[in-house]
Motif scaffolding. Structure first.
Motif, PDB file in Angstrom:
ATOM      1  N   ARG A 281       0.834  -1.210   0.000  1.00 15.88           N
ATOM      2  CA  ARG A 281       0.000   0.000   0.000  1.00 15.88           C
ATOM      3  C   ARG A 281       0.869   1.262   0.000  1.00 15.88           C
TER       4      ARG A 281
ATOM      5  N   ALA B 238       2.147   1.720  -3.492  1.00 14.45           N
ATOM      6  CA  ALA B 238       1.063   2.166  -4.365  1.00 14.45           C
ATOM      7  C   ALA B 238       0.770   3.653  -4.142  1.00 14.45           C
ATOM      8  N   LEU B 239       0.749   4.076  -2.880  1.00 19.50           N
ATOM      9  CA  LEU B 239       0.490   5.483  -2.577  1.00 19.50           C
ATOM     10  C   LEU B 239       1.607   6.380  -3.089  1.00 19.50           C
TER      11      LEU B 239
ATOM     12  N   VAL C  57       0.881   6.822  -6.697  1.00 20.33           N
ATOM     13  CA  VAL C  57      -0.232   7.755  -6.904  1.00 20.33           C
ATOM     14  C   VAL C  57       0.227   9.184  -6.640  1.00 20.33           C
ATOM     15  N   TRP C  58       1.039   9.366  -5.591  1.00 15.60           N
ATOM     16  CA  TRP C  58       1.568  10.698  -5.281  1.00 15.60           C
ATOM     17  C   TRP C  58       2.380  11.254  -6.446  1.00 15.60           C
TER      18      TRP C  58
ATOM     19  N   ALA D  48       2.184  10.363  -9.565  1.00 11.37           N
ATOM     20  CA  ALA D  48       1.283  10.629 -10.682  1.00 11.37           C
ATOM     21  C   ALA D  48       0.539  11.946 -10.482  1.00 11.37           C
ATOM     22  N   GLY D  49       0.104  12.209  -9.245  1.00 13.27           N
ATOM     23  CA  GLY D  49      -0.582  13.462  -8.957  1.00 13.27           C
ATOM     24  C   GLY D  49       0.301  14.671  -9.216  1.00 13.27           C
TER      25      GLY D  49
ATOM     26  N   VAL E 169      -4.828  15.102  -5.012  1.00  7.95           N
ATOM     27  CA  VAL E 169      -4.383  13.712  -4.850  1.00  7.95           C
ATOM     28  C   VAL E 169      -2.978  13.665  -4.245  1.00  7.95           C
TER      29      VAL E 169
ATOM     30  N   THR F 250      -2.242  11.913  -0.564  1.00  9.24           N
ATOM     31  CA  THR F 250      -1.628  10.592  -0.486  1.00  9.24           C
ATOM     32  C   THR F 250      -0.315  10.547   0.290  1.00  9.24           C
TER      33      THR F 250
END
Length: 201
Positions: free
Chosen positions: A102, A105-106, A109-110, A112-113, A142, A146
């Motif tokens: 996790r 993954a975060l 995402v961070w 990508a944001g 996001v 995150t």
């Protein structure tokens, strides 16, 4: 907080919840993440130092004056790109460690944001919001949401690996809590803009 600060017990064969991980691999990844973070500082510093009247760094967000300054978009892209690379290095270093899925993954995402916020700039102050500015708000939201969560989960993982409360875990947990509160306030303030309303403050 770097991966290099994971307690030694986290890599011991006696720790059943953790797969074998070579500390050298983690140290290299941590150095890469730190180097990328350091590389992100000069562009954003130049961006801040370029701010002048009528731009107000104390009252405007970075996004506002990125689009108002020459080369602002490029400098912001260099900063976000470096941070995204650092997140990738950190996630790569955590890959051999169990119970970090996790967190990795975060971090993804961070990153990508951040990149979305760089690719889609906000609108100039005083102009109507458009699709790009709305995407920018979502990407920034996001990113702000995150990172504190990832830091909190990593602090918990550090505590479990050590078998007791440790200073690195406590510091990281405190950072996660403070940044989470600040991020929540920022997101709550800017969220109305996604729906065409004015900010709360």
């Amino acid at each position: 907080m770097s991966v290099a600060e994971f307690p030694a017990t986290a890599f011991s064969p006696a720790a059943p919840a953790i797969r074998a991980a070579h500390p050298t691999h983690l140290h290299h990844a941590a150095r890469g993440a730190v180097a990328a973070s350091v590389a992100a500082v000069p562009p954003i510093t130049m961006l801040h130092m370029s701010a002048a009247d009528p731009i107000e760094p104390s009252g405007w967000t970075i996004s506002d004056y990125v689009v108002s300054l020459p080369h602002g978009t490029l400098l912001f892209a260099l900063t976000t790109g470096a941070l995204a690379i650092g997140a990738g290095a950190l996630a790569h270093g955590l890959a051999p460690v169990s119970e970090t899925g996790r967190i990795r993954a975060l971090l993804g995402v961070w990153a990508a944001g951040l990149l979305v916020a760089a690719v889609f700039p906000t609108n100039l102050r005083g102009t109507q919001q458009d699709l790009s500015s709305n995407i920018h708000l979502v990407g920034g939201g996001v990113a702000f949401a995150t990172l504190p969560i990832a830091a909190w989960l990593l602090a918990r993982r550090l505590r479990r690996g050590a078998g007791h409360s440790s200073l690195p875990a406590a510091v990281l947990g405190g950072f996660a809590l403070v940044s989470g509160l600040l991020s929540t306030a920022l997101i709550a303030n800017r969220l109305p803009g996604v729906f065409g309303m004015t900010d709360l403050m």
